[in-house]
Scaffold this motif. Sequence first.
Motif, PDB file in Angstrom:
ATOM      1  N   PRO A  19       0.834  -1.202   0.000  1.00  0.00           N
ATOM      2  CA  PRO A  19       0.000   0.000   0.000  1.00  0.00           C
ATOM      3  C   PRO A  19       0.869   1.252   0.000  1.00  0.00           C
ATOM      4  O   PRO A  19       1.937   1.283   0.623  1.00  0.00           O
ATOM      5  N   GLY A  20       0.406   2.270  -0.700  1.00  0.00           N
ATOM      6  CA  GLY A  20       1.146   3.522  -0.766  1.00  0.00           C
ATOM      7  C   GLY A  20       0.220   4.724  -0.840  1.00  0.00           C
ATOM      8  O   GLY A  20      -0.969   4.586  -1.140  1.00  0.00           O
ATOM      9  N   ALA A  21       0.763   5.886  -0.559  1.00  0.00           N
ATOM     10  CA  ALA A  21       0.031   7.159  -0.603  1.00  0.00           C
ATOM     11  C   ALA A  21       0.753   8.093  -1.569  1.00  0.00           C
ATOM     12  O   ALA A  21       1.980   8.227  -1.497  1.00  0.00           O
ATOM     13  N   TYR A  22      -0.006   8.716  -2.466  1.00  0.00           N
ATOM     14  CA  TYR A  22       0.551   9.551  -3.531  1.00  0.00           C
ATOM     15  C   TYR A  22      -0.227  10.855  -3.605  1.00  0.00           C
ATOM     16  O   TYR A  22      -1.436  10.871  -3.388  1.00  0.00           O
ATOM     17  N   GLY A  23       0.469  11.947  -3.928  1.00  0.00           N
ATOM     18  CA  GLY A  23      -0.155  13.262  -3.892  1.00  0.00           C
ATOM     19  C   GLY A  23      -0.255  13.954  -5.234  1.00  0.00           C
ATOM     20  O   GLY A  23       0.712  13.996  -5.989  1.00  0.00           O
ATOM     21  N   PRO A  46       4.499  12.479  -6.303  1.00  0.00           N
ATOM     22  CA  PRO A  46       5.258  12.231  -5.080  1.00  0.00           C
ATOM     23  C   PRO A  46       4.486  11.274  -4.169  1.00  0.00           C
ATOM     24  O   PRO A  46       3.277  11.396  -4.018  1.00  0.00           O
ATOM     25  N   GLY A  47       5.201  10.334  -3.597  1.00  0.00           N
ATOM     26  CA  GLY A  47       4.558   9.398  -2.692  1.00  0.00           C
ATOM     27  C   GLY A  47       5.313   8.094  -2.641  1.00  0.00           C
ATOM     28  O   GLY A  47       6.344   7.922  -3.289  1.00  0.00           O
ATOM     29  N   GLY A  48       4.764   7.180  -1.875  1.00  0.00           N
ATOM     30  CA  GLY A  48       5.400   5.883  -1.760  1.00  0.00           C
ATOM     31  C   GLY A  48       4.746   5.051  -0.688  1.00  0.00           C
ATOM     32  O   GLY A  48       3.629   5.346  -0.251  1.00  0.00           O
ATOM     33  N   GLY A  49       5.452   4.030  -0.264  1.00  0.00           N
ATOM     34  CA  GLY A  49       4.918   3.030   0.638  1.00  0.00           C
ATOM     35  C   GLY A  49       4.486   3.561   1.982  1.00  0.00           C
ATOM     36  O   GLY A  49       5.104   4.464   2.546  1.00  0.00           O
ATOM     37  N   ILE A  50       3.405   2.973   2.470  1.00  0.00           N
ATOM     38  CA  ILE A  50       2.916   3.265   3.820  1.00  0.00           C
ATOM     39  C   ILE A  50       3.597   2.268   4.743  1.00  0.00           C
ATOM     40  O   ILE A  50       3.435   1.057   4.588  1.00  0.00           O
ATOM     41  N   GLY A  53       2.248   0.391  10.682  1.00  0.00           N
ATOM     42  CA  GLY A  53       1.838   1.234  11.801  1.00  0.00           C
ATOM     43  C   GLY A  53       1.603   2.688  11.424  1.00  0.00           C
ATOM     44  O   GLY A  53       1.223   3.490  12.268  1.00  0.00           O
ATOM     45  N   GLU A  54       1.817   3.048  10.163  1.00  0.00           N
ATOM     46  CA  GLU A  54       1.655   4.426   9.687  1.00  0.00           C
ATOM     47  C   GLU A  54       0.327   4.511   8.934  1.00  0.00           C
ATOM     48  O   GLU A  54      -0.075   3.574   8.259  1.00  0.00           O
ATOM     49  N   ASN A  55      -0.349   5.660   9.029  1.00  0.00           N
ATOM     50  CA  ASN A  55      -1.558   5.825   8.220  1.00  0.00           C
ATOM     51  C   ASN A  55      -1.208   6.530   6.906  1.00  0.00           C
ATOM     52  O   ASN A  55      -0.109   7.062   6.745  1.00  0.00           O
ATOM     53  N   GLY A  56      -2.147   6.515   5.968  1.00  0.00           N
ATOM     54  CA  GLY A  56      -1.905   7.068   4.643  1.00  0.00           C
ATOM     55  C   GLY A  56      -1.556   8.549   4.632  1.00  0.00           C
ATOM     56  O   GLY A  56      -0.690   8.983   3.877  1.00  0.00           O
ATOM     57  N   ALA A  94       5.389  -6.810  -6.826  1.00  0.00           N
ATOM     58  CA  ALA A  94       4.487  -6.123  -5.896  1.00  0.00           C
ATOM     59  C   ALA A  94       3.128  -5.848  -6.522  1.00  0.00           C
ATOM     60  O   ALA A  94       3.029  -5.514  -7.702  1.00  0.00           O
ATOM     61  N   GLU A  95       2.105  -5.997  -5.692  1.00  0.00           N
ATOM     62  CA  GLU A  95       0.788  -5.462  -6.012  1.00  0.00           C
ATOM     63  C   GLU A  95       0.735  -4.133  -5.276  1.00  0.00           C
ATOM     64  O   GLU A  95       0.594  -4.088  -4.057  1.00  0.00           O
ATOM     65  N   LYS A  96       0.921  -3.052  -6.029  1.00  0.00           N
ATOM     66  CA  LYS A  96       0.918  -1.723  -5.420  1.00  0.00           C
ATOM     67  C   LYS A  96      -0.532  -1.244  -5.326  1.00  0.00           C
ATOM     68  O   LYS A  96      -1.222  -1.157  -6.331  1.00  0.00           O
ATOM     69  N   LEU A  97      -0.971  -0.997  -4.111  1.00  0.00           N
ATOM     70  CA  LEU A  97      -2.291  -0.438  -3.860  1.00  0.00           C
ATOM     71  C   LEU A  97      -2.079   1.048  -3.607  1.00  0.00           C
ATOM     72  O   LEU A  97      -1.619   1.448  -2.529  1.00  0.00           O
TER      73      LEU A  97
END
Length: 145
Positions: A19-23, A46-50, A53-56, A94-97
């Motif tokens: 899982p990752g968060a991107y902006g 910009p973004g990457g892996g979560i 224990g970290e939230n998005g 990887a299955e990138k979510l």
Amino acid sequence: MIRRFGEAPLRGKTYVLRPGAYGILARGNKLLVTLQSKPYVEFQLPGGGIDLGENGIAALHREVREETGWKISSPKFIGSFRRFVFMPEYEIWAEKLCHVFAAQPVYRLSAPTEPFHTAHWMTIREASSLLGNEGDRYFVSRLDH
């Protein structure tokens, strides 16, 4: 169901969920993007892996700061997509979510601290064709209406 962009998963491969968060970081008609020069050259949101224990939202703030040097505010979730890829830097399939957020770039704190990344501004129209993956381009192209 979450939309998939890019190649279908390959038979016989085991994929690690990433899982990752991107902006999408807009200022007027310009977007702040990152240019990754290794392991391949590609413009990216910009973004990457979560991290565990970290939230998005926390991951988004951290990744944007590392890859662009910018502080952001007011992140708002706008959608998700999946990609099935080989990640040479980790030597995994990887299955990138990918969770995509719109946020405001506030100010530049420093140069990017993530190796092989530089920050760039481009128009929304440029980004909708120059970003390196179809999912990023899809979400950015929705802004250009």
